[in-house]
Design an enzyme around this catalytic site. Structure first.
Site, PDB file in Angstrom:
ATOM      1  N   GLU A 182      93.805 -34.295  54.656  1.00  0.00           N
ATOM      2  CA  GLU A 182      92.880 -33.211  54.996  1.00  0.00           C
ATOM      3  C   GLU A 182      92.994 -32.814  56.465  1.00  0.00           C
ATOM      4  O   GLU A 182      92.781 -31.670  56.846  1.00  0.00           O
ATOM      5  CB  GLU A 182      91.432 -33.592  54.682  1.00  0.00           C
ATOM      6  CG  GLU A 182      91.091 -33.596  53.198  1.00  0.00           C
ATOM      7  CD  GLU A 182      91.395 -34.912  52.515  1.00  0.00           C
ATOM      8  OE1 GLU A 182      91.999 -35.811  53.146  1.00  0.00           O
ATOM      9  OE2 GLU A 182      91.030 -35.059  51.322  1.00  0.00           O
ATOM     10  N   MET A 189     102.057 -39.575  78.185  1.00  0.00           N
ATOM     11  CA  MET A 189     101.008 -39.210  79.142  1.00  0.00           C
ATOM     12  C   MET A 189     100.183 -40.433  79.535  1.00  0.00           C
ATOM     13  O   MET A 189      99.765 -40.583  80.685  1.00  0.00           O
ATOM     14  CB  MET A 189     100.119 -38.103  78.551  1.00  0.00           C
ATOM     15  CG  MET A 189      99.150 -37.509  79.550  1.00  0.00           C
ATOM     16  SD  MET A 189      99.991 -36.850  81.005  1.00  0.00           S
ATOM     17  CE  MET A 189     100.088 -35.110  80.605  1.00  0.00           C
ATOM     18  N   LYS A 216      78.249 -30.341  43.648  1.00  0.00           N
ATOM     19  CA  LYS A 216      78.983 -30.135  42.390  1.00  0.00           C
ATOM     20  C   LYS A 216      78.097 -29.430  41.358  1.00  0.00           C
ATOM     21  O   LYS A 216      78.574 -28.626  40.552  1.00  0.00           O
ATOM     22  CB  LYS A 216      79.449 -31.494  41.858  1.00  0.00           C
ATOM     23  CG  LYS A 216      80.512 -31.390  40.790  1.00  0.00           C
ATOM     24  CD  LYS A 216      81.093 -32.766  40.461  1.00  0.00           C
ATOM     25  CE  LYS A 216      82.248 -32.656  39.475  1.00  0.00           C
ATOM     26  NZ  LYS A 216      82.790 -33.975  39.125  1.00  0.00           N
ATOM     27  N   PHE A 271      78.623 -42.084  44.677  1.00  0.00           N
ATOM     28  CA  PHE A 271      80.059 -42.238  44.936  1.00  0.00           C
ATOM     29  C   PHE A 271      80.573 -41.034  45.729  1.00  0.00           C
ATOM     30  O   PHE A 271      80.324 -39.889  45.372  1.00  0.00           O
ATOM     31  CB  PHE A 271      80.813 -42.368  43.607  1.00  0.00           C
ATOM     32  CG  PHE A 271      82.305 -42.467  43.794  1.00  0.00           C
ATOM     33  CD1 PHE A 271      82.861 -43.554  44.481  1.00  0.00           C
ATOM     34  CD2 PHE A 271      83.150 -41.476  43.324  1.00  0.00           C
ATOM     35  CE1 PHE A 271      84.239 -43.629  44.682  1.00  0.00           C
ATOM     36  CE2 PHE A 271      84.523 -41.555  43.519  1.00  0.00           C
ATOM     37  CZ  PHE A 271      85.063 -42.636  44.200  1.00  0.00           C
ATOM     38  N   GLN A 272      81.256 -41.315  46.815  1.00  0.00           N
ATOM     39  CA  GLN A 272      81.838 -40.306  47.706  1.00  0.00           C
ATOM     40  C   GLN A 272      80.792 -39.355  48.280  1.00  0.00           C
ATOM     41  O   GLN A 272      81.051 -38.169  48.477  1.00  0.00           O
ATOM     42  CB  GLN A 272      82.959 -39.542  47.000  1.00  0.00           C
ATOM     43  CG  GLN A 272      84.145 -40.468  46.717  1.00  0.00           C
ATOM     44  CD  GLN A 272      85.411 -39.747  46.322  1.00  0.00           C
ATOM     45  OE1 GLN A 272      85.366 -38.711  45.675  1.00  0.00           O
ATOM     46  NE2 GLN A 272      86.562 -40.298  46.705  1.00  0.00           N
TER      47      GLN A 272
HETATM   48  C1  LIG Z   1      93.917 -38.615  68.475  1.00  0.00           C
HETATM   49  C2  LIG Z   1      94.242 -39.001  69.866  1.00  0.00           C
HETATM   50  N1  LIG Z   1      94.339 -40.303  70.225  1.00  0.00           N
HETATM   51  C3  LIG Z   1      94.634 -40.637  71.494  1.00  0.00           C
HETATM   52  C4  LIG Z   1      94.822 -39.685  72.449  1.00  0.00           C
HETATM   53  C5  LIG Z   1      95.130 -40.088  73.895  1.00  0.00           C
HETATM   54  N2  LIG Z   1      96.448 -39.595  74.296  1.00  0.00           N
HETATM   55  C6  LIG Z   1      96.634 -38.466  75.004  1.00  0.00           C
HETATM   56  S1  LIG Z   1      98.236 -38.101  75.277  1.00  0.00           S
HETATM   57  C7  LIG Z   1      98.730 -39.508  74.497  1.00  0.00           C
HETATM   58  C8  LIG Z   1     100.184 -39.837  74.371  1.00  0.00           C
HETATM   59  C9  LIG Z   1     100.901 -38.913  73.454  1.00  0.00           C
HETATM   60  O1  LIG Z   1     102.185 -39.427  73.197  1.00  0.00           O
HETATM   61  P1  LIG Z   1     103.295 -38.519  72.571  1.00  0.00           P
HETATM   62  O2  LIG Z   1     102.773 -37.810  71.393  1.00  0.00           O
HETATM   63  O3  LIG Z   1     104.534 -39.294  72.386  1.00  0.00           O
HETATM   64  O4  LIG Z   1     103.497 -37.388  73.702  1.00  0.00           O
HETATM   65  P2  LIG Z   1     104.099 -37.568  75.179  1.00  0.00           P
HETATM   66  O5  LIG Z   1     102.955 -37.704  76.140  1.00  0.00           O
HETATM   67  O6  LIG Z   1     104.986 -38.771  75.184  1.00  0.00           O
HETATM   68  O7  LIG Z   1     104.839 -36.288  75.401  1.00  0.00           O
HETATM   69  C10 LIG Z   1      97.631 -40.243  74.033  1.00  0.00           C
HETATM   70  C11 LIG Z   1      97.710 -41.528  73.330  1.00  0.00           C
HETATM   71  C12 LIG Z   1      94.672 -38.348  72.044  1.00  0.00           C
HETATM   72  N3  LIG Z   1      94.801 -37.328  72.898  1.00  0.00           N
HETATM   73  N4  LIG Z   1      94.412 -38.025  70.763  1.00  0.00           N
END
Ligand SMILES: Cc1ncc(C[n+]2csc(CCOP(=O)(O)OP(=O)(O)O)c2C)c(N)n1
Ligand SMILES: [Mg+2]
Length: 573
Positions: free
Chosen positions: A64, A485, A176, A126-127
């Site tokens: 989803e 990042m 529903k 349920f659900q």
């Molecule tokens: C759902 C979610 N979990 C954690 C984060 C924290 N977060 C921000 S950037 C990042 C790293 C992303 O890694 P990647 O997709 O490999 O991109 P890169 O920065 O390496 O280009 C994380 C863990 C987030 N923004 N969203």
């Protein structure tokens, strides 16, 4: 306000079930694409989709969250509401991140969730999940249908609220028992919403005030946000900027509001904006914010933000004005209407030669920079080459992280409605499904998903949709074997303690693409990348490309946490 009800909008003669009615209502709203996933509480609805041979497409996602992110991509690139259907309980709760994302980024979504039968609501059936409770703080509005007679009006209101004023997500929870109820009546769709009356036209006195301020400004700048695009005011923005020779800084979501190649475009401002853009904001004596919300990633430390500027803020949402930055000239209006009113005035103003010279000097002296090595691909260089291959005209979606910021910096957006990213919530997993929605909304356009190796793994199950629906999305994985990042912040601010940010174990993305029946390629050097970009763009169908980028590359320049917009680090090599 009364919504006009035309004769041909009346619901059909009965008998029909609530589910049949639902399908008819979507048709009447002009829906062409629905993103969804079935389950117990929406079985009657899915049965009606089948029985009535609904004349719109239903896109079956594989999660989803994939469906709702795709609906956001569709909404961002078409301007039309994205429509989502999910079942009760886990179906609905799987939508929560997407709903919050759409709320933060002002995207029009209408989300239909199944609910357990009215009689058992509140019994932990349920659900069962309290969808109204869960979504109240993350929606523009939400409804639970408790009388079939209200259903047509609720659906009309939901589409109206989602798409007007400041757009946002609206949830309609459908028990529903309602979707199964058989009724013989015809119902009214007419509605009146005294509490929801967006202000569209600007106050003329405020327009005069802003005109006077422009007339006396020596160092004016425009900050243009997503509100420009929502109002389809990109041509008015350009005319206004050109008429008064006003430099334009875009927010992350405002990119594409003015072509990046335009002489007045300074590109993006904020945490990873350009030095020239941020210094233009900092030094300005008149800052005209059009449809941006002064987000903290844009302003940096508020105490140091544009200290000499008189601030004008045009926003359709009055709650944004004065929220973060105190405002001298508030203008509550649709951006297009405000710009049209400003364009009607003939303002005489001093020449801004010195100001333009300063800005140009900053652009020339402190351009965005990067280094290339033989070790791996330079991500910034790759994005520059991608701009050249696509003339800056591709629809580009990103995930969240370093690649997102590099794309904002180095993919030079020439067109409006082509830039799709998760800005406010910063939801990893967003970018790839958003590209699917964008490709469905804009079937004739080149859609490129720029994603991280981390974020792609959050929704890569949606690869199946590229095959199932024949969607030629090009997926470019910027693979740095890291949550880049996070890694960058650990390097800069946590003494290189790389706690859980290195993705030493990654799947073979090429094999994975192939297992979904999609062409996959691995690209390891700049010279290979030249060839690969051409191959990817010319390829007739979807491609997944695993680009091995420089692992330790960082996003610069940067406003460090707590610093002001004038205190960027990494401005030069
Ligand atoms: C759902 C979610 N979990 C954690 C984060 C924290 N977060 C921000 S950037 C990042 C790293 C992303 O890694 P990647 O997709 O490999 O991109 P890169 O920065 O390496 O280009 C994380 C863990 C987030 N923004 N969203
Ligand atoms: Mg990564």
């Amino acid at each position: 306000m009364k919504a006009e009800v035309k004769a041909d909008q009346q619901t059909e003669p009965m008998p029909m079930t609530g589910s049949d009615l639902f399908v008819e209502l979507l048709v009447e709203e002009g829906v062409d694409t629905v993103f969804g996933y079935p389950g117990g509480a929406v079985l009657p609805i899915y049965d009606a989709l089948h029985r009535r041979q609904a004349p719109f497409k239903h896109i079956l996602s594989r999660h989803e969250q994939g469906a709702i992110f795709a609906a956001e991509g569709y909404a961002r690139t078409t301007g039309k509401p994205g429509v989502v259907i999910a079942t009760s309980g886990p179906g609905a709760t799987n939508l929560v991140t997407g709903i919050t994302d759409a709320m933060m980024d002002s995207l029009p979504l209408v989300i239909f969730t199944g609910q357990v039968a009215s009689k058992v609501i509140g019994t932990d059936a349920f659900q069962e999940a309290d969808v109204l409770g869960v979504t109240t703080p993350i929606t523009k509005y939400n409804y639970q249908v408790d009388d079939i007679a209200d259903f047509p009006r609720v659906v009309s209101e939901a589409f109206y609220i989602a798409a007007t004023g400041r757009p946002g997500p609206v949830v309609v929870d459908i028990p529903k028992s309602i979707s199964e109820e058989i009724t013989e009546k015809t119902f009214e769709k007419d509605f009146y919403l005294p509490g929801y009356q967006p202000t569209i036209k600007p106050n003329p006195l405020q327009i005069i005030k802003l005109s006077e301020a422009i007339g006396s400004a020596k160092q004016p700048v425009i900050l243009a946000g997503a509100g420009v695009l929502v109002a389809e005011a990109q041509d008015d923005l350009r005319e206004f900027a050109e008429k008064y020779d006003l430099p334009v800084v875009n927010t992350l979501h405002g990119l594409g509001g003015l072509p990046r190649s335009h002489r007045l475009s300074l590109g993006m401002g904020g945490m990873h904006g350009s030095y020239a853009a941020n210094m233009a904001l900092y030094d300005s004596d008149l800052l005209i914010n059009i449809g941006a919300r002064f987000d903290d990633r844009l302003t940096g430390n508020l105490k140091k933000f544009a200290p000499q500027a008189k601030v004008a803020h045009i926003d359709i949402d009055p709650a944004e004005i004065g929220k973060n930055v105190s405002t001298d000239i508030p203008i509550v209006a649709d951006a297009k209407k405000a710009l049209e009113a400003l364009l009607k005035r003939n303002i005489s103003m001093p020449a801004h030669e010195e100001w333009h010279k300063t800005i140009q000097g900053n652009s020339e002296k402190y351009p965005l920079w990067y280094e290339q090595t033989d070790e791996a691909i330079s991500p910034q260089w790759l994005l520059k080459r991608l701009t050249e291959y696509t003339n800056g005209e591709a629809v580009v979606t990103t995930d969240v992280g370093q690649h997102q910021m590099w794309a904002a910096q180095f993919y030079e957006m020439e067109k409006p409605f082509n830039w799709v990213t998760s800005g406010g919530l910063g939801s990893m997993g967003f970018g790839f499904p958003a590209a699917i929605g964008a490709q469905l909304g804009r079937p004739d356009d080149l859609v490129i998903s720029i994603t991280g190796d981390g974020g792609f793994q959050m929704n890569m199950q949606e690869l199946m949709l590229l095959k199932a629906y024949d969607l030629p999305v090009k997926v470019l994985i910027f693979n740095n074997a890291a949550l880049g990042m996070v890694r960058q912040w650990q390097e800069s601010f946590y003494e290189e303690r790389y706690s859980e940010s290195l993705l030493e174990a990654n799947p073979d993305f090429v094999k994975m693409a192939e297992s979904y029946g999609i062409h996959g390629i691995k690209v390891e050097s700049d010279s290979e990348a030249e060839e690969a970009l051409k191959e990817i763009i010319d390829y007739d169908g979807p491609v997944v490309a695993d680009f091995r980028i420089i692992k330790k590359e960082k996003v610069y320049p940067m406003i460090a946490p707590g610093s002001g917009i004038n205190e960027m680090i990494g401005v030069t090599k």
